[in-house]
Motif scaffolding. Structure first.
Motif, PDB file in Angstrom:
ATOM      1  N   GLY A  35      -5.917   1.295  -2.513  1.00  0.00           N
ATOM      2  CA  GLY A  35      -5.585   1.410  -3.680  1.00  0.00           C
ATOM      3  C   GLY A  35      -7.340   2.718  -3.823  1.00  0.00           C
ATOM      4  O   GLY A  35      -7.042   3.780  -4.503  1.00  0.00           O
TER       5      GLY A  35
ATOM      6  N   HIS B 108     -10.706  -1.983  -8.040  1.00  0.00           N
ATOM      7  CA  HIS B 108     -11.152  -2.736  -6.465  1.00  0.00           C
ATOM      8  C   HIS B 108     -12.672  -3.677  -6.783  1.00  0.00           C
ATOM      9  O   HIS B 108     -13.953  -2.850  -6.440  1.00  0.00           O
ATOM     10  CB  HIS B 108     -10.546  -2.733  -5.517  1.00  0.00           C
ATOM     11  CG  HIS B 108      -9.629  -1.361  -5.048  1.00  0.00           C
ATOM     12  ND1 HIS B 108      -8.838  -0.685  -6.335  1.00  0.00           N
ATOM     13  CD2 HIS B 108      -8.127  -2.307  -4.520  1.00  0.00           C
ATOM     14  CE1 HIS B 108      -7.436  -0.784  -5.680  1.00  0.00           C
ATOM     15  NE2 HIS B 108      -7.530  -1.457  -4.678  1.00  0.00           N
TER      16      HIS B 108
ATOM     17  N   GLY C 269      -1.309  -5.171  -6.975  1.00  0.00           N
ATOM     18  CA  GLY C 269      -2.165  -6.405  -7.423  1.00  0.00           C
ATOM     19  C   GLY C 269      -2.650  -5.173  -8.957  1.00  0.00           C
ATOM     20  O   GLY C 269      -3.038  -5.245 -10.042  1.00  0.00           O
ATOM     21  N   THR C 270      -3.039  -3.438  -8.209  1.00  0.00           N
ATOM     22  CA  THR C 270      -3.659  -2.280  -9.274  1.00  0.00           C
ATOM     23  C   THR C 270      -2.588  -2.633 -10.375  1.00  0.00           C
ATOM     24  O   THR C 270      -3.144  -2.869 -11.133  1.00  0.00           O
ATOM     25  CB  THR C 270      -3.719  -1.260  -8.288  1.00  0.00           C
ATOM     26  OG1 THR C 270      -4.376  -1.477  -7.610  1.00  0.00           O
ATOM     27  CG2 THR C 270      -4.804  -0.260  -9.249  1.00  0.00           C
TER      28      THR C 270
ATOM     29  N   SER D 290      -9.215  -6.538  -5.616  1.00  0.00           N
ATOM     30  CA  SER D 290      -8.717  -6.763  -4.610  1.00  0.00           C
ATOM     31  C   SER D 290      -9.577  -5.614  -3.742  1.00  0.00           C
ATOM     32  O   SER D 290     -10.378  -4.902  -3.755  1.00  0.00           O
ATOM     33  CB  SER D 290      -7.925  -5.397  -5.333  1.00  0.00           C
ATOM     34  OG  SER D 290      -6.951  -4.797  -4.312  1.00  0.00           O
ATOM     35  N   PHE D 291      -9.196  -6.081  -2.339  1.00  0.00           N
ATOM     36  CA  PHE D 291      -9.820  -5.386  -1.000  1.00  0.00           C
ATOM     37  C   PHE D 291      -8.633  -4.088  -0.794  1.00  0.00           C
ATOM     38  O   PHE D 291      -8.713  -3.869   0.408  1.00  0.00           O
ATOM     39  CB  PHE D 291      -9.934  -6.176   0.079  1.00  0.00           C
ATOM     40  CG  PHE D 291      -9.224  -6.855   0.459  1.00  0.00           C
ATOM     41  CD1 PHE D 291      -7.864  -7.011   1.188  1.00  0.00           C
ATOM     42  CD2 PHE D 291      -9.993  -8.912   0.825  1.00  0.00           C
ATOM     43  CE1 PHE D 291      -7.110  -7.912   1.056  1.00  0.00           C
ATOM     44  CE2 PHE D 291      -8.695  -9.330   1.135  1.00  0.00           C
ATOM     45  CZ  PHE D 291      -7.464  -8.860   1.402  1.00  0.00           C
TER      46      PHE D 291
ATOM     47  N   ASP E 170       1.754   0.235   5.936  1.00  0.00           N
ATOM     48  CA  ASP E 170       1.251   1.653   4.818  1.00  0.00           C
ATOM     49  C   ASP E 170       1.276   3.149   5.163  1.00  0.00           C
ATOM     50  O   ASP E 170       1.117   3.948   5.364  1.00  0.00           O
ATOM     51  CB  ASP E 170       0.721   1.083   3.750  1.00  0.00           C
ATOM     52  CG  ASP E 170       0.124   1.419   3.039  1.00  0.00           C
ATOM     53  OD1 ASP E 170       1.017   1.759   2.104  1.00  0.00           O
ATOM     54  OD2 ASP E 170      -0.894   1.248   2.314  1.00  0.00           O
TER      55      ASP E 170
HETATM   56  N1  AR6 Z   1      -6.799 -11.392  -1.667  1.00  0.00           N
HETATM   57  C1  AR6 Z   1      -5.975 -11.250  -0.852  1.00  0.00           C
HETATM   58  N2  AR6 Z   1      -5.196 -10.627  -0.712  1.00  0.00           N
HETATM   59  C2  AR6 Z   1      -5.692  -9.003  -1.043  1.00  0.00           C
HETATM   60  C3  AR6 Z   1      -6.817  -8.998  -2.246  1.00  0.00           C
HETATM   61  C4  AR6 Z   1      -7.807 -10.639  -1.510  1.00  0.00           C
HETATM   62  N3  AR6 Z   1      -8.700 -10.127  -2.191  1.00  0.00           N
HETATM   63  N4  AR6 Z   1      -7.170  -7.619  -2.229  1.00  0.00           N
HETATM   64  C5  AR6 Z   1      -5.520  -6.383  -1.537  1.00  0.00           C
HETATM   65  N5  AR6 Z   1      -4.690  -8.413  -1.201  1.00  0.00           N
HETATM   66  P1  AR6 Z   1      -3.147  -3.981  -4.277  1.00  0.00           P
HETATM   67  P2  AR6 Z   1      -3.716  -1.438  -4.358  1.00  0.00           P
HETATM   68  C6  AR6 Z   1      -3.842  -7.272  -0.525  1.00  0.00           C
HETATM   69  O1  AR6 Z   1      -1.646  -4.914  -4.923  1.00  0.00           O
HETATM   70  O2  AR6 Z   1      -4.844  -1.427  -3.375  1.00  0.00           O
HETATM   71  C7  AR6 Z   1       0.658   1.071  -3.037  1.00  0.00           C
HETATM   72  O3  AR6 Z   1       1.736   0.894  -2.516  1.00  0.00           O
HETATM   73  C8  AR6 Z   1      -2.513  -8.232  -0.900  1.00  0.00           C
HETATM   74  O4  AR6 Z   1      -1.778  -8.151  -0.221  1.00  0.00           O
HETATM   75  O5  AR6 Z   1      -4.422  -4.486  -5.030  1.00  0.00           O
HETATM   76  O6  AR6 Z   1      -3.672  -0.775  -5.117  1.00  0.00           O
HETATM   77  C9  AR6 Z   1      -0.187   2.305  -2.839  1.00  0.00           C
HETATM   78  O7  AR6 Z   1       0.943   3.439  -2.370  1.00  0.00           O
HETATM   79  C10 AR6 Z   1      -1.925  -6.720  -1.553  1.00  0.00           C
HETATM   80  O8  AR6 Z   1      -0.450  -6.749  -1.824  1.00  0.00           O
HETATM   81  O9  AR6 Z   1      -3.959  -3.069  -4.576  1.00  0.00           O
HETATM   82  C11 AR6 Z   1      -0.603   1.745  -1.671  1.00  0.00           C
HETATM   83  O10 AR6 Z   1      -0.182   1.519   0.155  1.00  0.00           O
HETATM   84  C12 AR6 Z   1      -2.550  -5.575  -1.505  1.00  0.00           C
HETATM   85  O11 AR6 Z   1      -3.458  -5.798  -0.553  1.00  0.00           O
HETATM   86  C13 AR6 Z   1      -1.194   0.460  -1.952  1.00  0.00           C
HETATM   87  O12 AR6 Z   1      -0.064   0.072  -2.665  1.00  0.00           O
HETATM   88  C14 AR6 Z   1      -2.996  -3.847  -1.908  1.00  0.00           C
HETATM   89  O13 AR6 Z   1      -3.351  -4.238  -2.690  1.00  0.00           O
HETATM   90  C15 AR6 Z   1      -2.156   0.529  -3.127  1.00  0.00           C
HETATM   91  O14 AR6 Z   1      -2.647  -0.957  -2.818  1.00  0.00           O
END
Ligand code: AR6
Ligand code: MG
Length: 311
Positions: free
Chosen positions: A131, A161, A100-101, A127-128, A268
């Motif tokens: 990150g 986010h 996502g990010t 995003s929730f 994670d």
């Molecule tokens: N609706 C449904 N699923 C969601 C939503 C939403 N509104 N928001 C997040 N997800 P992401 P991050 C789920 O991708 O927060 C790296 O590996 C969705 O499955 O926005 O930066 C770091 O090391 C998505 O893939 O990115 C951390 O482990 C997931 O939440 C992680 O990525 C993560 O949200 C940080 O993730």
């Protein structure tokens, strides 16, 4: 009000950043595994190879650098911070970013304002994910109160986010780091008071439910596998920040064990262990971190000097 106001020492500031990076780098090889056995983790701990940090540490470094640069002025400039995060991703897109990010960073790089970029996904909710929480611990070094830590955290979270739970996750991790950093290491950590303080700055029913669950689990000291199943171990903020908190509250005076617990909760692993490591390192200091891990860490020097800059 239960907050002990111990001064932030350089050792504890270094412990915060180094603990974060060690948790990240030790957890990274296991990311996505439902189960991490004690033997597999021990083998990783004993391996001679470099410990390579991922996006968790890379973005925490950006934030720490930003706070150091703005220390004497505004502390935070969201427009600049958003661009700095995006630049770090562009420079090293292979560091293990989720799905996502990078899409948000892509839009920011193309000139879209962060307030629009963060709402361009997930049906406008943003995003929730965890990150924003994984990188936020350095704000505890400059915050002047628990509320200030939570407020700064929410502002740093908002640039990537938009969803309230992504922001609550960052507020929770920053406030917990603030409390850990200022706790009296000579006294046992008072878990109920710690969680009560957190609930004052993270005012959200699902988070309060998690805090109650953490309080109950700390008393029963479950295996990390059980903790991961009971509290969550995915990449959402609500499904990982409380698990890291449990790892720390189970081993508040043993940063190595808090990190191991975070990794062995599965899922994670890097992010949960990074958050647990930041909390435990902030309480016990860099001097408590295993020498042999620190020697293998790829960016100890930069973290060390940034911690000194921020104290
Ligand atoms: N609706 C449904 N699923 C969601 C939503 C939403 N509104 N928001 C997040 N997800 P992401 P991050 C789920 O991708 O927060 C790296 O590996 C969705 O499955 O926005 O930066 C770091 O090391 C998505 O893939 O990115 C951390 O482990 C997931 O939440 C992680 O990525 C993560 O949200 C940080 O993730
Ligand atoms: Mg991760």
């Amino acid at each position: 009000m239960t907050i002990a106001m111990n001064p932030i020492t350089r050792d504890r500031a270094r412990g915060l950043l180094l603990g974060l990076a060690l948790g990240d780098a030790l957890g990274a090889p296991f990311e996505g595994r439902a189960l991490v056995s004690a033997d597999d983790l021990l083998a990783e701990e004993r391996a001679p190879s470099r410990l390579v940090h991922t996006d968790d540490t890379a973005l925490a470094l950006v934030l720490a650098g930003h706070l150091a640069d703005h220390r004497d002025t505004t502390l935070l400039d969201e427009d600049v911070l958003a661009r700095e995060f995006a630049e770090a991703w562009r420079a090293e897109p292979w560091r293990g970013y989720g799905e996502g990010t990078p899409r948000v960073f892509g839009l920011i790089t193309a000139g879209v304002p962060w307030a629009d970029a963060t709402r361009a996904f997930y049906q406008g909710q943003g995003s929730f994910g965890n990150g924003a929480a994984m990188r936020v611990a350095p704000v505890a070094l400059v915050a002047t109160s628990l509320h200030h830590a939570a407020e700064l955290a929410r502002r740093t979270a908002a640039v990537t986010h938009a969803h309230k739970h992504g922001q609550h996750g960052a507020a929770c991790q920053a406030a917990a780091t603030y409390l850990a950093l200022r706790s009296d290491p000579a006294r046992p950590l008072a878990v109920p008071a710690f969680l009560h303080d957190l609930s004052r700055v993270v005012r959200s029913a699902p988070w309060h439910e998690k805090f109650d669950r953490v309080a109950e689990l700390v008393r029963h000291r479950p295996d990390p596998e059980h903790a991961g199943r009971a509290l969550g171990n995915d990449a959402s903020a609500l499904g990982s920040v409380p698990t890291a908190l449990l790892a720390f509250l189970t081993y508040p005076d043993r940063a190595d064990e808090a990190i191991r617990y975070g990794v062995r909760a599965g899922g994670d692993t890097d992010t949960i262990a990074a958050m647990a490591g930041a909390l435990a390192g902030a309480r016990t200091g860099a001097g408590s971190l295993p020498e042999k891990w620190l020697r293998r860490l790829d960016i100890s020097g930069r973290l060390w000097s940034l911690a000194d800059h921020l104290t």
